[in-house]
Motif scaffolding. Structure first.
Motif: not given
Length: 173
Positions: A75-97
């Motif tokens: 999508y527009w030369y990159t991954m889909s939005g839903v997959l990008k959100v998944f990757f962004d949310r990995i940050s939850d587990f870099l800050y807590k747990e």
């Protein structure tokens, strides 16, 4: 053989990416997770999104799988939005747990993209490679596949067979 999961990030559960995931599942026997079927909110520094599906999904992935294969349309030369959100949310587990975020270390990551043509967007792979490096995951590679009118090309099937063989070789050594 390591236990693998195919994580599909697409705006359609029955589209070209699903076709790619289905064929790769036939080759590998890996489980499939369709992110479209999950309620995953955007990353939030205040963690006010903890009641969505992401936390349980991510914990299940890191506790049960050693190999993650991401499938996305281009999508527009990159991954889909839903997959990008998944990757962004990995940050939850870099800050807590953090123990769950750290559990990605040493796991394997591979990527399959698809579109209606054979044009490979070379930049598509970069976020995956850099994410794998940042999370100390082993990057097993990337392949682009062609789907036209709901049919996976013969060439794409051969590419996936070779990719699966290489992923299995890399993960067993």
């Amino acid at each position: 053989m390591k236990k693998g999961v195919i994580i599909v990030g697409s705006s359609r559960s029955n589209g070209d990416s699903a076709l790619v995931a289905q064929y790769f599942q036939e080759l590998s026997g890996y489980d499939v997770i369709d992110l479209k079927e999950k309620r995953i909110e955007h990353f939030d520094y205040d963690f006010e999104n903890s009641d969505d599906d992401f936390n349980a999904l991510f914990k299940g992935i890191v506790c049960n799988y050693e190999l993650l294969i991401f499938v996305s349309p281009v999508y527009w030369y990159t991954m889909s939005g839903v997959l990008k959100v998944f990757f962004d949310r990995i940050s939850d587990f870099l800050y807590k747990e953090k123990e769950y975020g750290r559990a990605l270390r040493g796991k394997e990551m591979g990527v399959l993209s698809c579109s209606n043509n054979e044009d490979i967007v070379t930049e598509f792979e970069m976020p995956f490679k850099r994410t794998a490096s940042y999370l100390e995951m082993n990057y097993t590679g990337y392949r682009h596949l062609t789907v036209q009118e709901g049919v996976l090309s013969i060439k794409s099937k051969e590419i996936m067979k070779e990719f699966h063989k290489n992923v299995e070789l890399k993960t067993t050594n």
